[in-house]
Design a protein around this motif. Structure first.
Motif, PDB file in Angstrom:
ATOM      1  N   ALA A 149       4.867  -7.639  48.363  1.00 33.14           N
ATOM      2  CA  ALA A 149       4.855  -6.539  47.433  1.00 33.14           C
ATOM      3  C   ALA A 149       6.011  -6.352  46.381  1.00 33.14           C
ATOM      4  CB  ALA A 149       4.716  -5.357  48.428  1.00 33.14           C
ATOM      5  N   TYR A 150       7.314  -6.667  47.247  1.00 32.47           N
ATOM      6  CA  TYR A 150       8.423  -6.897  46.268  1.00 32.47           C
ATOM      7  C   TYR A 150       8.230  -7.880  45.175  1.00 32.47           C
ATOM      8  CZ  TYR A 150      12.903  -7.995  44.550  1.00 32.47           C
ATOM      9  OH  TYR A 150      13.967  -8.569  43.575  1.00 32.47           O
ATOM     10  N   MET A 151       7.607  -8.934  45.393  1.00 35.38           N
ATOM     11  CA  MET A 151       7.494  -9.720  44.249  1.00 35.38           C
ATOM     12  C   MET A 151       6.414  -9.396  43.410  1.00 35.38           C
ATOM     13  SD  MET A 151       8.071 -13.612  46.381  1.00 35.38           S
ATOM     14  CE  MET A 151       7.722 -14.558  44.579  1.00 35.38           C
ATOM     15  N   ILE A 152       5.378  -8.926  43.721  1.00 37.20           N
ATOM     16  CA  ILE A 152       4.245  -8.292  42.678  1.00 37.20           C
ATOM     17  C   ILE A 152       5.032  -7.340  41.599  1.00 37.20           C
ATOM     18  CG2 ILE A 152       2.706  -6.715  42.532  1.00 37.20           C
ATOM     19  CD1 ILE A 152       1.475  -8.251  45.278  1.00 37.20           C
ATOM     20  N   GLU A 153       5.911  -6.499  42.122  1.00 32.02           N
ATOM     21  CA  GLU A 153       6.497  -5.466  41.482  1.00 32.02           C
ATOM     22  C   GLU A 153       7.591  -6.095  40.465  1.00 32.02           C
ATOM     23  OE1 GLU A 153       9.584  -1.517  41.980  1.00 32.02           O
ATOM     24  OE2 GLU A 153       7.684  -1.651  43.101  1.00 32.02           O
ATOM     25  N   ARG A 154       8.353  -7.119  41.234  1.00 31.57           N
ATOM     26  CA  ARG A 154       9.422  -7.921  40.438  1.00 31.57           C
ATOM     27  C   ARG A 154       8.789  -8.773  39.270  1.00 31.57           C
ATOM     28  NH1 ARG A 154      12.553 -10.807  38.312  1.00 31.57           N
ATOM     29  NH2 ARG A 154      14.360 -11.813  39.124  1.00 31.57           N
ATOM     30  N   PHE A 155       7.709  -9.451  39.654  1.00 30.14           N
ATOM     31  CA  PHE A 155       7.010 -10.226  38.635  1.00 30.14           C
ATOM     32  C   PHE A 155       5.855  -9.335  37.984  1.00 30.14           C
ATOM     33  CE2 PHE A 155       9.159 -13.256  41.191  1.00 30.14           C
ATOM     34  CZ  PHE A 155      10.207 -13.589  40.554  1.00 30.14           C
ATOM     35  N   PHE A 156       5.948  -8.284  37.460  1.00 30.17           N
ATOM     36  CA  PHE A 156       4.845  -7.458  37.099  1.00 30.17           C
ATOM     37  C   PHE A 156       3.937  -7.933  35.904  1.00 30.17           C
ATOM     38  CE2 PHE A 156       8.394  -6.403  34.580  1.00 30.17           C
ATOM     39  CZ  PHE A 156       8.059  -6.063  33.267  1.00 30.17           C
ATOM     40  N   HIS A 157       4.596  -8.829  35.253  1.00 28.17           N
ATOM     41  CA  HIS A 157       4.069  -9.587  34.234  1.00 28.17           C
ATOM     42  C   HIS A 157       2.994 -10.601  34.705  1.00 28.17           C
ATOM     43  CE1 HIS A 157       7.424 -12.041  35.121  1.00 28.17           C
ATOM     44  NE2 HIS A 157       6.911 -12.795  34.510  1.00 28.17           N
ATOM     45  N   ASP A 182      -0.368 -11.983  37.288  1.00 28.65           N
ATOM     46  CA  ASP A 182      -1.459 -11.631  37.727  1.00 28.65           C
ATOM     47  C   ASP A 182      -1.101 -11.308  39.411  1.00 28.65           C
ATOM     48  OD1 ASP A 182      -4.585 -11.354  37.782  1.00 28.65           O
ATOM     49  OD2 ASP A 182      -4.244 -12.554  39.222  1.00 28.65           O
ATOM     50  N   ARG A 183      -1.471 -10.175  39.864  1.00 32.81           N
ATOM     51  CA  ARG A 183      -1.437 -10.056  41.344  1.00 32.81           C
ATOM     52  C   ARG A 183      -1.982 -10.880  42.278  1.00 32.81           C
ATOM     53  NH1 ARG A 183      -3.606  -6.857  45.309  1.00 32.81           N
ATOM     54  NH2 ARG A 183      -2.288  -5.554  46.541  1.00 32.81           N
ATOM     55  N   GLU A 184      -3.305 -11.020  41.965  1.00 38.78           N
ATOM     56  CA  GLU A 184      -4.240 -11.807  42.866  1.00 38.78           C
ATOM     57  C   GLU A 184      -3.767 -13.103  42.764  1.00 38.78           C
ATOM     58  OE1 GLU A 184      -6.213 -10.820  45.126  1.00 38.78           O
ATOM     59  OE2 GLU A 184      -5.548  -8.803  44.688  1.00 38.78           O
ATOM     60  N   ARG A 185      -3.132 -13.548  41.723  1.00 38.26           N
ATOM     61  CA  ARG A 185      -2.759 -15.054  41.594  1.00 38.26           C
ATOM     62  C   ARG A 185      -1.541 -15.229  42.450  1.00 38.26           C
ATOM     63  NH1 ARG A 185      -2.485 -18.378  35.893  1.00 38.26           N
ATOM     64  NH2 ARG A 185      -2.040 -20.391  36.742  1.00 38.26           N
ATOM     65  N   LEU A 186      -0.787 -14.384  42.386  1.00 38.15           N
ATOM     66  CA  LEU A 186       0.499 -14.412  43.103  1.00 38.15           C
ATOM     67  C   LEU A 186       0.215 -14.552  44.459  1.00 38.15           C
ATOM     68  CD1 LEU A 186       3.686 -14.583  43.316  1.00 38.15           C
ATOM     69  CD2 LEU A 186       3.669 -11.896  42.891  1.00 38.15           C
ATOM     70  N   LEU A 187      -0.635 -13.642  44.977  1.00 35.23           N
ATOM     71  CA  LEU A 187      -0.876 -13.372  46.380  1.00 35.23           C
ATOM     72  C   LEU A 187      -1.637 -14.745  46.944  1.00 35.23           C
ATOM     73  CD1 LEU A 187      -2.216  -9.694  46.989  1.00 35.23           C
ATOM     74  CD2 LEU A 187      -0.134 -10.736  47.613  1.00 35.23           C
ATOM     75  N   THR A 188      -2.416 -15.319  46.139  1.00 36.88           N
ATOM     76  CA  THR A 188      -3.072 -16.521  46.374  1.00 36.88           C
ATOM     77  C   THR A 188      -1.884 -17.780  46.782  1.00 36.88           C
ATOM     78  OG1 THR A 188      -5.002 -15.960  45.086  1.00 36.88           O
ATOM     79  CG2 THR A 188      -4.462 -18.636  45.554  1.00 36.88           C
ATOM     80  N   ARG A 189      -0.769 -17.545  46.148  1.00 39.23           N
ATOM     81  CA  ARG A 189       0.087 -18.536  46.170  1.00 39.23           C
ATOM     82  C   ARG A 189       0.722 -18.401  47.660  1.00 39.23           C
ATOM     83  NH1 ARG A 189       4.482 -19.883  41.697  1.00 39.23           N
ATOM     84  NH2 ARG A 189       4.230 -21.870  43.164  1.00 39.23           N
ATOM     85  N   PHE A 190       0.991 -17.285  47.981  1.00 39.03           N
ATOM     86  CA  PHE A 190       1.197 -16.680  49.660  1.00 39.03           C
ATOM     87  C   PHE A 190       0.284 -17.847  50.530  1.00 39.03           C
ATOM     88  CE2 PHE A 190       4.083 -13.992  47.923  1.00 39.03           C
ATOM     89  CZ  PHE A 190       5.134 -13.943  48.618  1.00 39.03           C
ATOM     90  N   ASP A 191      -0.913 -17.186  50.237  1.00 45.08           N
ATOM     91  CA  ASP A 191      -1.969 -17.782  50.966  1.00 45.08           C
ATOM     92  C   ASP A 191      -2.190 -19.465  51.223  1.00 45.08           C
ATOM     93  OD1 ASP A 191      -2.696 -15.279  51.395  1.00 45.08           O
ATOM     94  OD2 ASP A 191      -4.361 -15.263  49.869  1.00 45.08           O
TER      95      ASP A 191
END
Length: 306
Positions: free
Chosen positions: A31-39, A41-50
């Motif tokens: 959640a912090y990284m999604i806000e930190r890198f707001f520019h 894509d949210r789902e693409r960032l979460l996929t990197r965690f997955d």
């Protein structure tokens, strides 16, 4: 010594380290990284965690549910940008157990950043020489060509870096400028000094005339004709854009410079019109062997004068 990365160098590029707050309004690291890198894509960032691409200091993968406070630092590989190729090669002039000296072409940055990752001297050399620990000892502007030194081993890197910090390296540059209408060759050689300030949010440096000088350059005349002035530059200090600023202050802005004396609108690289500034020579006493060493570029300025 910096904090070692749990991820190895990949394709010549090291992993990025991100500091994560241990407390705050975010329930998870993701959640912090999604806000930190707001520019991004949210789902693409979460996929990197997955996929296990965001890791902790011990190399273990974080999940999208890892709570905030579990890790203060995380590491990941930046997704490479789509790069425009720089059609010039970096040339290795010298290589030994501790030191690599190269001839960098115009337009090639020293280190990766922004639009240029694979098209940087460091990444190209790591891949070419298969030395993941290769690190620049000093830097050249992307627009400047010439001599650049790299350390091959962490154990001896500090000795070479200290040479530059203590100004025990004699650096020699040359430049070509348009000849001004009030040209006075009798003014040379001369020593030019001023106080240079770099503000984080600005691409150009500023000169503060109210403060004591923190930069100094010996400027000698090599030759001149009716259109051009060819100078030899011996900087005593190493401030950002120092040589470009000093020549511009003398009415000798370097040919091809889009920053000084006037910042021009950003434009695509014109490979036919490089900045006419060349890092020509390096002289120093090797801190490991005590042997005097000299290196000279094999490059010449495209628009030199007779």
């Amino acid at each position: 010594m910096g904090m070692p990365s749990p991820l190895p160098v990949r394709d010549g590029v090291g992993a990025t380290r991100l500091h994560v707050p241990l407390s705050g309004d975010w329930p998870t690291v993701s959640a912090y990284m999604i806000e930190r890198f707001f520019h991004l894509d949210r789902e693409r960032l979460l996929t990197r965690f997955d996929r296990g691409e965001i890791v902790a200091r011990d190399g273990s993968a974080l999940s999208r549910d890892t709570p905030l406070g579990a890790e203060e630092f995380v590491w990941y590989y930046r997704e490479p940008p789509v790069e425009k190729a720089i059609p010039f090669e970096v040339e290795v002039l010298h290589q030994d157990r501790d030191l690599v000296v190269v001839d960098k072409p115009h337009f090639l940055p020293t280190t990766p950043g922004g639009k240029f990752v694979q098209n940087s001297a460091l990444v190209r050399l790591r891949n070419l020489l298969d030395i993941p620990e290769l690190t620049p000892i000093h830097r050249l502007d992307r627009a400047t060509a010439g001599l650049l030194m790299f350390s091959t081993r962490r154990e001896t890197r500090g000795a070479y870096q200290l040479m530059f910090e203590n100004r025990r390296v004699q650096k020699v540059y040359e430049a070509v400028s348009d000849r001004p209408s009030d040209w006075d060759p009798s003014a040379f050689p001369l020593v030019y000094r001023n106080h240079i300030v770099k503000n984080r949010s600005e691409v150009c440096v500023r000169v503060d005339t109210a403060r004591e000088p923190n930069s100094e350059t010996l400027i000698e005349l090599l030759s001149a004709d009716e259109h051009s002035v060819h100078t030899l530059l011996r900087p005593h200090s190493g401030k950002m854009h120092q040589l470009r600023v000093h020549l511009a202050a003398l009415g000798l802005g370097i040919r091809g410079d889009g920053f000084y004396p006037v910042l021009l609108p950003e434009a695509p690289d014109d490979f036919e019109r490089p900045l006419q500034l060349l890092a020509r020579e390096l002289h120093f006493v090797d801190p490991l062997s005590g042997t005097p060493r000299e290196f000279r570029t094999a490059r010449t300025l495209k628009e030199g004068v007779a």
